[in-house]
Design an enzyme around this catalytic site. Structure first.
Site, short mmCIF file in Angstrom:
data_model
loop_
_atom_site.label_atom_id
_atom_site.label_comp_id
_atom_site.label_asym_id
_atom_site.label_seq_id
_atom_site.Cartn_x
_atom_site.Cartn_y
_atom_site.Cartn_z
N HIS A 51 0.73 -1.28 -0.23
CA HIS A 51 0.12 0.02 -0.03
C HIS A 51 0.88 1.19 -0.04
CE1 HIS A 51 0.57 -0.79 4.56
NE2 HIS A 51 0.97 0.42 4.36
P1 TYD Z 1 -1.68 -2.76 7.52
O1 TYD Z 1 -1.24 -1.25 7.43
O2 TYD Z 1 -2.32 -3.13 6.26
O3 TYD Z 1 -0.53 -3.73 7.75
P2 TYD Z 1 0.82 -3.90 6.75
O4 TYD Z 1 1.55 -2.74 6.19
O5 TYD Z 1 1.69 -4.70 7.52
O6 TYD Z 1 0.50 -4.67 5.73
O7 TYD Z 1 -2.49 -2.92 8.76
C1 TYD Z 1 -3.00 -4.27 9.04
C2 TYD Z 1 -4.25 -4.26 10.07
O8 TYD Z 1 -3.79 -3.43 11.16
C3 TYD Z 1 -5.24 -3.43 9.52
O9 TYD Z 1 -6.65 -3.92 9.74
C4 TYD Z 1 -5.23 -1.99 10.24
C5 TYD Z 1 -4.53 -2.47 11.59
N1 TYD Z 1 -3.88 -1.22 12.23
C6 TYD Z 1 -4.26 -0.56 13.17
O10 TYD Z 1 -5.34 -0.85 13.77
N2 TYD Z 1 -3.51 0.52 13.64
C7 TYD Z 1 -2.30 0.71 13.06
O11 TYD Z 1 -1.50 1.88 13.61
C8 TYD Z 1 -1.69 -0.07 11.96
C9 TYD Z 1 -0.45 0.30 11.38
C10 TYD Z 1 -2.78 -1.10 11.31
#
Ligand code: TYD
Length: 133
Positions: A51
């Site tokens: 992303h």
């Molecule tokens: P995501 O940012 O998609 O993870 P990655 O970059 O590792 O792929 O986040 C994964 C899940 O965690 C998503 O459901 C949102 C949640 N999340 C939070 O609740 N707070 C946060 O600060 C972050 C970064 C993610």
């Protein structure tokens, strides 16, 4: 345009006992830290990230193990190894990121904003349309 990210190498305060890195807001970290999160026990072979963010600024540091961070801001592409805890990447503009983590790696992310799903560009298409604006 210059890259949306910058590699940082922090000063290691070492003595006979070991190494220490100190990070302060608006010094080693170029923003006010509002949120810290970390990723660990990542399933083998699964890539994280996939992303970009619209406004969020982040500093990524791999505290244990190593991570390869693939970055693309639409104009520049780079794959950066985070293989020591004094190395970091500062991302300050939208950049598509994909992160490969070694088994047991711990990746810590310092951010200038609270979590907001609105700030995410979750597909390549959304990202590419956003950076054209
Ligand atoms: P995501 O940012 O998609 O993870 P990655 O970059 O590792 O792929 O986040 C994964 C899940 O965690 C998503 O459901 C949102 C949640 N999340 C939070 O609740 N707070 C946060 O600060 C972050 C970064 C993610």
């Amino acid at each position: 345009m210059s890259k949306a990210w910058k590699r940082l190498e922090y000063n290691i305060i070492g003595d006979q006992r070991g190494s220490l890195v100190a990070l302060e807001t608006c010094k080693e970290i170029p923003f006010d830290i509002k949120r810290v999160y970390y990723i660990y026990e990542n399933q083998k072979g699964l890539t994280r990230g996939m992303h970009a963010h619209k406004k969020l600024q982040q500093v990524l540091i791999c505290l244990s193990g190593h991570c390869t961070v693939h970055l693309d801001d639409g104009e520049n592409k780079e794959s950066i190894e985070l293989d020591f805890p004094h190395k970091a990447i500062y991302i300050n503009r939208p950049a598509w990121r994909e992160i490969d983590m070694s088994p047991g790696a711990v990746l810590v992310c310092l951010a200038n904003e609270s979590y907001s799903e609105e700030d995410y560009l979750r597909t390549r298409e959304e990202f590419e349309n956003y950076i054209k604006i």
